[in-house]
Scaffold this motif. Structure first.
Motif, PDB file in Angstrom:
ATOM      1  N   UNK A 183      42.063  17.727  -8.772  1.00  0.00           N
ATOM      2  CA  UNK A 183      40.903  18.187  -9.537  1.00  0.00           C
ATOM      3  C   UNK A 183      39.699  17.255  -9.417  1.00  0.00           C
ATOM      4  N   UNK A 184      39.803  16.232  -8.582  1.00  0.00           N
ATOM      5  CA  UNK A 184      38.668  15.356  -8.343  1.00  0.00           C
ATOM      6  C   UNK A 184      38.446  14.281  -9.382  1.00  0.00           C
ATOM      7  N   UNK A 185      39.418  14.073 -10.288  1.00  0.00           N
ATOM      8  CA  UNK A 185      39.272  13.018 -11.295  1.00  0.00           C
ATOM      9  C   UNK A 185      39.647  11.652 -10.733  1.00  0.00           C
ATOM     10  N   UNK A 186      40.459  11.651  -9.683  1.00  0.00           N
ATOM     11  CA  UNK A 186      40.755  10.451  -8.893  1.00  0.00           C
ATOM     12  C   UNK A 186      40.373  10.754  -7.442  1.00  0.00           C
ATOM     13  N   UNK A 187      40.315   9.707  -6.631  1.00  0.00           N
ATOM     14  CA  UNK A 187      40.044   9.895  -5.206  1.00  0.00           C
ATOM     15  C   UNK A 187      41.048  10.891  -4.628  1.00  0.00           C
ATOM     16  N   UNK A 188      40.562  11.842  -3.853  1.00  0.00           N
ATOM     17  CA  UNK A 188      41.413  12.891  -3.288  1.00  0.00           C
ATOM     18  C   UNK A 188      42.442  12.296  -2.339  1.00  0.00           C
ATOM     19  N   UNK A 189      43.555  13.023  -2.176  1.00  0.00           N
ATOM     20  CA  UNK A 189      44.617  12.554  -1.289  1.00  0.00           C
ATOM     21  C   UNK A 189      44.088  12.274   0.114  1.00  0.00           C
ATOM     22  N   UNK A 190      43.238  13.161   0.638  1.00  0.00           N
ATOM     23  CA  UNK A 190      42.782  13.022   2.023  1.00  0.00           C
ATOM     24  C   UNK A 190      41.865  11.821   2.213  1.00  0.00           C
ATOM     25  N   UNK A 191      41.306  11.309   1.112  1.00  0.00           N
ATOM     26  CA  UNK A 191      40.404  10.163   1.201  1.00  0.00           C
ATOM     27  C   UNK A 191      41.090   8.840   0.896  1.00  0.00           C
ATOM     28  N   UNK A 192      42.395   8.883   0.623  1.00  0.00           N
ATOM     29  CA  UNK A 192      43.093   7.665   0.219  1.00  0.00           C
ATOM     30  C   UNK A 192      43.056   6.580   1.276  1.00  0.00           C
ATOM     31  N   UNK A 193      43.220   6.955   2.539  1.00  0.00           N
ATOM     32  CA  UNK A 193      43.288   5.957   3.589  1.00  0.00           C
ATOM     33  C   UNK A 193      41.941   5.538   4.132  1.00  0.00           C
ATOM     34  N   UNK A 194      40.860   6.187   3.654  1.00  0.00           N
ATOM     35  CA  UNK A 194      39.541   5.887   4.175  1.00  0.00           C
ATOM     36  C   UNK A 194      38.963   4.632   3.531  1.00  0.00           C
ATOM     37  N   UNK A 195      37.954   4.096   4.155  1.00  0.00           N
ATOM     38  CA  UNK A 195      37.300   2.890   3.649  1.00  0.00           C
ATOM     39  C   UNK A 195      36.695   3.176   2.282  1.00  0.00           C
ATOM     40  N   UNK A 196      37.024   2.333   1.311  1.00  0.00           N
ATOM     41  CA  UNK A 196      36.515   2.510  -0.041  1.00  0.00           C
ATOM     42  C   UNK A 196      37.232   3.572  -0.828  1.00  0.00           C
ATOM     43  N   UNK A 197      38.269   4.147  -0.250  1.00  0.00           N
ATOM     44  CA  UNK A 197      38.970   5.224  -0.929  1.00  0.00           C
ATOM     45  C   UNK A 197      40.366   4.858  -1.346  1.00  0.00           C
ATOM     46  N   UNK A 198      40.619   3.610  -1.609  1.00  0.00           N
ATOM     47  CA  UNK A 198      41.950   3.199  -2.016  1.00  0.00           C
ATOM     48  C   UNK A 198      42.806   2.870  -0.807  1.00  0.00           C
ATOM     49  N   UNK A 199      44.071   2.636  -1.022  1.00  0.00           N
ATOM     50  CA  UNK A 199      44.971   2.273   0.057  1.00  0.00           C
ATOM     51  C   UNK A 199      45.791   3.444   0.532  1.00  0.00           C
ATOM     52  N   UNK A 200      47.081   3.224   0.696  1.00  0.00           N
ATOM     53  CA  UNK A 200      47.969   4.284   1.132  1.00  0.00           C
ATOM     54  C   UNK A 200      48.165   5.291   0.014  1.00  0.00           C
ATOM     55  N   UNK A 201      48.861   6.389   0.348  1.00  0.00           N
ATOM     56  CA  UNK A 201      49.078   7.454  -0.622  1.00  0.00           C
ATOM     57  C   UNK A 201      49.694   6.909  -1.903  1.00  0.00           C
ATOM     58  N   UNK A 202      49.026   7.202  -3.018  1.00  0.00           N
ATOM     59  CA  UNK A 202      49.563   6.794  -4.306  1.00  0.00           C
ATOM     60  C   UNK A 202      49.212   5.391  -4.722  1.00  0.00           C
ATOM     61  N   UNK A 203      48.492   4.622  -3.878  1.00  0.00           N
ATOM     62  CA  UNK A 203      48.152   3.247  -4.225  1.00  0.00           C
ATOM     63  C   UNK A 203      46.707   3.186  -4.674  1.00  0.00           C
ATOM     64  N   UNK A 204      46.470   2.649  -5.858  1.00  0.00           N
ATOM     65  CA  UNK A 204      45.114   2.488  -6.357  1.00  0.00           C
ATOM     66  C   UNK A 204      44.470   1.270  -5.707  1.00  0.00           C
TER      67      UNK A 204
END
Length: 552
Positions: A183-204
């Motif tokens: 719902x866009x309240x956290x960084x989307x799954x597809x953006x997790x690995x991108x620069x500035x978008x958190x780390x791996x899946x599920x990692x803040x």
């Protein structure tokens, strides 16, 4: 042309209704202050709604029933399910048992989130050696049952009560995290690995996985964590943020009604109530017919035309008969069966009888039925509080997995703020010495909290109320009896049990750190709000809206 005009007119009417509703904001019934207006302090009122169940769950409308009432005999002479009328609140329950595939999802997440923590992964793996017996050739199940795709829809077994609890906690966090990301309240799954978008899946961004309690406490926000569609912050103290046009935004709160309640093991009363499913036999508060099993009738074979004669559940029909005669197997299974096998009961739950026994949350006592509370009966409370890392900021202390550290509760009532501060100051040294260790209670003498509690409070408070009414010598538990505070109840009967154990009232126990090839589990979730699941078509008292206040 007429059709086009009609659609246009309907569209204009709908738009007018929306604009009209927006112009008439709700007011406080006690002060007249308008809600959701950033100009008057930003008081917020959220749309009141009946929460929907989490993934995999179905709603169970609660009510009164006779716990132990379906038992027709006591062949074990345990006298441990004396009939007792109780009330079970409405709740949600898994439609099926937790399957091998569900557990493999859990193991996969641990593997990608904590790849270096072999202990965590090892402790989460079920004990596949439960299939091993000295005089049976079950080694193929030892090697294949959990991981081979042929068994992926079969119920997971070899899971201890402790492991089931850990899975429930993990499932809560993954479900809520997915809701926030989708719902866009956290960084989307597809953006997790991108620069500035958190780390791996599920990692803040802080290197720790999402945790519902930590998130709700405001300790999981900022760059690389916040999504593009966060909640607007109407508080006059809010600073310009990352919202559209630089508008102030905030994380989701419990008051928003977006996040789900915690997944957990069902209580024994909830499990028995859900298995009986007497709602299908009820009309105008009258139960037309009782039940011995999760289905109607006294037999174990189907009476329906298309399935006439088929066994209704997966159980052991007789000594040495786990499957039936080759060419026409009676229950279509030898060990367990897929979790959606056989017909569901009147609540829509599969395999509430047979297939695998299921862990419930309760600690076993023979006399529980005589001592339960009438409403929402449960035996197993261990009350705890979240440890504060910074009391001045209200921040929770976290363990190495990003979960809040919980300590035994010190009181059964809200402390005065001065008492709370004094207690926190006394525990600072203990936290520094061992940050992850639970703090001792006043009963141990290691933490002098009694002097901080209200006077005339009676006997010392104990956060462990599992055996609160057991007048026994606890030093003898495990010595003169197999029953102790680690004995947990399981119910339902299994593929290797006789028909007697299919009765929802039967109960057995096993130590919480032991496992079996005949025990699995399913999860439940608390339903908050009105207990009525399907109010349509039923009489109700009219509820009038409050009259709006007009300042003069």
């Amino acid at each position: 042309m007429k059709i086009l005009f009609t659609k246009t007119a309907l569209g204009l009417l709908a738009l007018g209704a929306v604009l009209s509703s927006c112009s008439k904001r709700e007011q406080s019934q006690k002060t007249g202050i308008t809600y959701n207006d950033k100009n008057n302090g930003g008081y917020e009122r959220f749309r009141q709604s009946h929460p929907s169940p989490g993934p995999g769950l179905v709603p169970i409308e609660g009510g009164t029933f006779v716990m132990g009432g379906s038992a027709d005999q006591d062949i074990t002479y345990d006298y441990n399910n004396v009939r007792r009328r109780v009330t079970v609140p409405s709740f949600y329950m898994d439609e099926t048992e937790v399957s091998n595939q569900d557990w493999l999802d859990y193991l996969h997440w641990i593997n990608i989130t904590f790849p270096q923590d072999r202990e965590l992964y090892y402790n989460a793996v079920p004990d596949t050696l439960v299939w091993r017996h000295p005089l049976s050739y079950n080694e193929p199940y030892v090697d294949n049952y959990l991981r081979h795709p042929a068994f992926q829809d079969y119920p997971v077994v070899g899971v201890t009560w402790d492991q089931a609890q850990a899975y429930c906690s993990w499932r809560t966090d993954r479900t809520n995290e997915n809701i926030l990301r989708e719902t866009g309240k956290l960084v989307a799954w597809k953006d997790q690995g991108k620069k500035g978008g958190g780390g791996d899946a599920g990692i803040a961004a802080n290197g720790q996985p999402f945790n519902t309690d930590i998130y709700l406490n405001g300790q999981m926000t900022g760059a690389g964590v916040d999504g593009k569609k966060m909640m607007p912050n109407l508080s006059p103290n809010a600073q310009a943020g990352t919202g559209k046009g630089g508008k102030a935004v905030r994380p989701v709160r419990m008051e928003d009604g977006i996040l789900k309640q915690a997944y957990r093991l069902p209580s024994e009363a909830e499990w028995e109530y859900a298995a009986l499913a007497l709602a299908g036999n009820t009309q105008f508060e009258n139960i037309d017919d009782g039940k011995m099993y999760t289905w109607n009738g006294l037999g174990v074979r189907s009476a329906k035309r298309k399935t006439r004669g088929l066994i209704m559940a997966n159980f052991k029909r007789g000594s040495g008969d786990n499957a039936g005669v080759g060419g026409y197997l009676n229950d279509k299974a030898d060990i367990t069966a897929p979790v959606r096998s056989y017909a569901p009961n009147d609540f829509g739950l599969y395999n509430m009888a047979g297939n695998v026994n299921e862990w419930v949350a309760d600690t076993y006592r023979q006399t529980s039925f005589e001592e339960f509370e009438d409403f929402n009966p449960f035996r197993g409370n261990e009350f705890s509080n979240k440890r504060m890392a910074d009391p001045s900021k209200g921040l929770y202390a976290k363990d190495k997995y990003g979960k809040p550290i919980k300590d035994p509760a010190h009181s059964n009532k809200k402390l005065k703020y001065s008492e709370l501060l004094a207690l926190q100051q006394q525990t600072t040294a203990a936290q520094s010495a061992n940050p992850n260790a639970p703090l001792a209670t006043s009963q141990t003498g290691s933490l002098p909290v009694d002097s901080l509690l209200p006077k005339n409070s009676g006997k010392a408070y104990t956060p462990d109320a599992r055996g609160e009414k057991d007048e026994v010598n606890k030093a003898l538990y495990g010595t003169t009896t197999l029953v102790n505070d680690h004995s947990k109840v399981y119910k339902g009967g299994s593929w290797n049990d006789m028909a007697f154990w299919l009765n929802p009232a039967t109960r057995r126990f096993m130590d919480q750190d032991e496992a079996s090839a005949e025990i699995g589990f399913r999860c439940a979730m608390t339903l908050v709000g009105a207990p009525e699941i399907n109010p349509n078509g039923k009489p109700h008292y009219p509820v009038k809206k409050a009259k709006p206040f007009k300042a003069r």
